[in-house]
Design a protein around this motif. Structure first.
Motif, short mmCIF file in Angstrom:
data_model
loop_
_atom_site.label_atom_id
_atom_site.label_comp_id
_atom_site.label_asym_id
_atom_site.label_seq_id
_atom_site.Cartn_x
_atom_site.Cartn_y
_atom_site.Cartn_z
N ALA A 260 -29.32 -0.61 14.38
CA ALA A 260 -28.78 -1.96 14.46
C ALA A 260 -29.86 -2.91 14.95
N VAL A 261 -29.96 -4.08 14.29
CA VAL A 261 -30.98 -5.08 14.65
C VAL A 261 -30.29 -6.41 14.90
N ARG A 262 -30.63 -7.05 16.00
CA ARG A 262 -30.17 -8.40 16.29
C ARG A 262 -31.42 -9.24 16.58
N ALA A 263 -31.62 -10.30 15.77
CA ALA A 263 -32.84 -11.10 15.89
C ALA A 263 -32.52 -12.58 15.96
N GLN A 264 -33.21 -13.27 16.85
CA GLN A 264 -33.09 -14.71 16.97
C GLN A 264 -34.49 -15.31 17.07
N ASN A 265 -34.77 -16.27 16.16
CA ASN A 265 -36.10 -16.91 16.13
C ASN A 265 -37.20 -15.86 16.06
N SER A 266 -37.01 -14.88 15.21
CA SER A 266 -37.94 -13.76 15.15
C SER A 266 -38.22 -13.34 13.72
N ALA A 267 -39.25 -12.49 13.55
CA ALA A 267 -39.58 -11.89 12.26
C ALA A 267 -39.44 -10.38 12.39
N VAL A 268 -38.66 -9.78 11.48
CA VAL A 268 -38.39 -8.34 11.55
C VAL A 268 -38.77 -7.70 10.22
N GLY A 269 -39.48 -6.58 10.27
CA GLY A 269 -39.82 -5.83 9.08
C GLY A 269 -39.28 -4.41 9.17
N LEU A 270 -38.52 -4.00 8.18
CA LEU A 270 -38.01 -2.63 8.09
C LEU A 270 -38.65 -1.99 6.86
N HIS A 271 -39.60 -1.10 7.10
CA HIS A 271 -40.39 -0.52 6.01
C HIS A 271 -40.32 1.00 6.09
N GLY A 272 -41.30 1.66 5.51
CA GLY A 272 -41.38 3.11 5.59
C GLY A 272 -40.34 3.80 4.73
N ARG A 273 -40.12 5.07 5.03
CA ARG A 273 -39.18 5.90 4.28
C ARG A 273 -37.98 6.22 5.17
N TRP A 274 -36.79 5.88 4.71
CA TRP A 274 -35.56 6.08 5.48
C TRP A 274 -34.69 7.11 4.77
N GLU A 275 -34.25 8.10 5.53
CA GLU A 275 -33.31 9.10 5.03
C GLU A 275 -32.15 9.17 6.02
N VAL A 276 -31.02 8.63 5.60
CA VAL A 276 -29.86 8.52 6.49
C VAL A 276 -28.68 9.24 5.84
N SER A 277 -28.11 10.20 6.52
CA SER A 277 -26.98 10.94 5.97
C SER A 277 -25.89 11.10 7.01
N ASP A 278 -24.65 10.98 6.56
CA ASP A 278 -23.47 11.19 7.40
C ASP A 278 -23.51 10.32 8.66
N SER A 279 -23.85 9.06 8.48
CA SER A 279 -23.87 8.11 9.58
C SER A 279 -22.74 7.11 9.40
N HIS A 280 -22.12 6.72 10.51
CA HIS A 280 -20.89 5.95 10.42
C HIS A 280 -20.82 4.85 11.46
N ALA A 281 -20.11 3.78 11.10
CA ALA A 281 -19.74 2.74 12.05
C ALA A 281 -18.22 2.77 12.13
N ALA A 282 -17.68 3.39 13.16
CA ALA A 282 -16.24 3.60 13.23
C ALA A 282 -15.78 3.64 14.68
N LEU A 283 -14.64 3.06 14.93
CA LEU A 283 -14.05 3.09 16.26
C LEU A 283 -13.47 4.46 16.55
N ARG A 284 -13.08 4.63 17.82
CA ARG A 284 -12.45 5.89 18.19
C ARG A 284 -11.16 6.11 17.40
N SER A 285 -10.42 5.02 17.19
CA SER A 285 -9.19 5.12 16.42
C SER A 285 -8.97 3.82 15.66
N TYR A 286 -8.35 3.89 14.52
CA TYR A 286 -8.13 2.71 13.70
C TYR A 286 -7.16 1.74 14.36
#
Length: 375
Positions: A260-286
């Motif tokens: 997670a990235v939060r930027a204000q008045n900034s420059a952000v670079g996301l480069h390289g090689r990313w391998e992401v599996s079985d990752s989630h954004a979820a609450l404990r319960s719906y």
């Protein structure tokens, strides 16, 4: 166990330090080194078993107007302590690190030694293994950091970030080219493995980032984010250009199962090689969906008057989120977003919009030149 202090001197700490069941009420449960206007070289080996302190359970190094070289290997295991000064006293988020703390003011530092933590934790503090606090300093961090079963818990005074490693940078330069790896680490708030907060700084991660079974949680409506890494920058330049690997990483707060990235008045670079599996954004319960956010199963980016450049090669598979962007979510206000490289999204889903990628922009410029494959 040991305390070393120097002013306007050249100091070298070598040898082997084996610490067992030692405790400090402030910093450096095993060894504490503090220098001012000095040159410090630590090339000895430090091994701690159940060494405890609010800041740097095993070892603490503080440098002011000094040059600091940490060349030796250090390890810490089986330790738990409350962060800050004391549990009931004044708390300071910059006093932390279940294993190690490095505190720099107007200094230069070369960290090429290896750091290792197993089963270390900080309650009501920051950095389950390592806490780096830098003001007006230059830090070259080339050593590897390996963390397993490290925890920050109980979010007193909005703390408890960086389940493995916490970095606070003010008017500083950080170049991290070593491998930072976490397995089975947990943060009650942001950054299940790594939490970075920078102001007026230059931050570069060129080494590999490895996050396996890491979690950032939600605490009394205060939304943590970044199951693996949380990067918060203001008036700064930041880049991630090494290999990023996420497996089974979860954000139970704002979003970004991997990063997670939060930027204000900034420059952000996301480069390289990313391998992401079985990752989630979820609450404990719906039943708790009333909270905002929960976007970006793999990556969550929030921009205000900032620039994001996303290149390299990314593969996001089996990612889910409660709201928008099963793979990646970008929220831009008065910002510029440039996406290039190649992105493959496999079996990602969202209960809201954008099963693969979601973008919400206002008064912004969005340029999409990437090769995008979804299946």
């Amino acid at each position: 166990c040991a305390f070393v202090s120097g002013s306007e001197t050249e100091l070298r700490v070598g040898g082997v330090y084996e610490v067992s069941d030692s405790e400090s009420s402030y910093v450096g449960g095993g060894i504490h080194i503090a220098v001012a206007s000095s040159a410090l070289v630590v090339d000895g080996q430090v091994e701690c078993e159940a060494a405890r302190a609010p800041g740097g359970g095993c070892a603490s190094v503080q440098g002011s107007n000094s040059s600091v070289a940490l060349l030796g290997n250090m390890s810490a295991r089986h330790a738990q302590h409350h962060g800050g000064i004391s549990y009931y006293g004044t708390h300071d988020r910059n006093i932390g690190g279940g294993g190690f703390m490095v505190h720099l003011t107007e200094s230069t530092a070369d960290v090429s030694g290896q750091l290792w933590c197993n089963t270390t934790s900080i309650w009501s503090g920051t950095g389950g293994c390592v806490a780096l606090v830098s003001t007006g300093s230059v830090v070259q961090w080339s050593g590897n950091v390996s963390m397993s079963k490290t925890v920050v818990n109980y979010g007193y005074n909005a703390q408890a970030g960086g389940g493995g490693m916490y970095m606070s940078l003010t008017a500083s330069h950080l170049s991290a080219n070593g491998t930072i790896s976490c397995r089975d680490t947990y943060a009650l708030r942001e950054g299940g493995c790594l939490s970075v907060k920078a102001a007026g700084s230059d931050v570069r991660f060129g080494g590999a980032l490895v996050f396996e079974r890491v979690t950032s949680d939600l605490y009394y409506g205060s939304l943590g984010s970044g199951g693996g890494m949380y990067l918060e920058v203001s008036s700064s330049n930041a880049s991630v250009s090494g290999r990023v690997t996420c497996r089974e990483s979860v954000s139970r707060g704002l979003g970004g199962g991997c990063v997670a990235v939060r930027a204000q008045n900034s420059a952000v670079g996301l480069h390289g090689r990313w391998e992401v599996s079985d990752s989630h954004a979820a609450l404990r319960s719906y039943s708790s969906i009333g909270y905002p956010g929960l976007e970006g199963g793999a990556v969550y980016v929030s921009l205000v008057a900032s620039t994001l450049v996303h290149t390299g090669e990314s593969t996001w598979s089996n990612g889910t989120c409660v709201w928008d962007g099963g793979g990646m979510w970008i929220d831009a206000l008065e910002s510029t977003v440039e996406c290039g490289g190649r992105t493959t999204v496999v079996n990602a889903s969202a209960l809201g919009n954008g099963g693969g990628i979601g973008i919400a922009a206002s008064q912004s410029t969005i340029v999409l030149n990437s090769s995008l494959v979804m299946r």
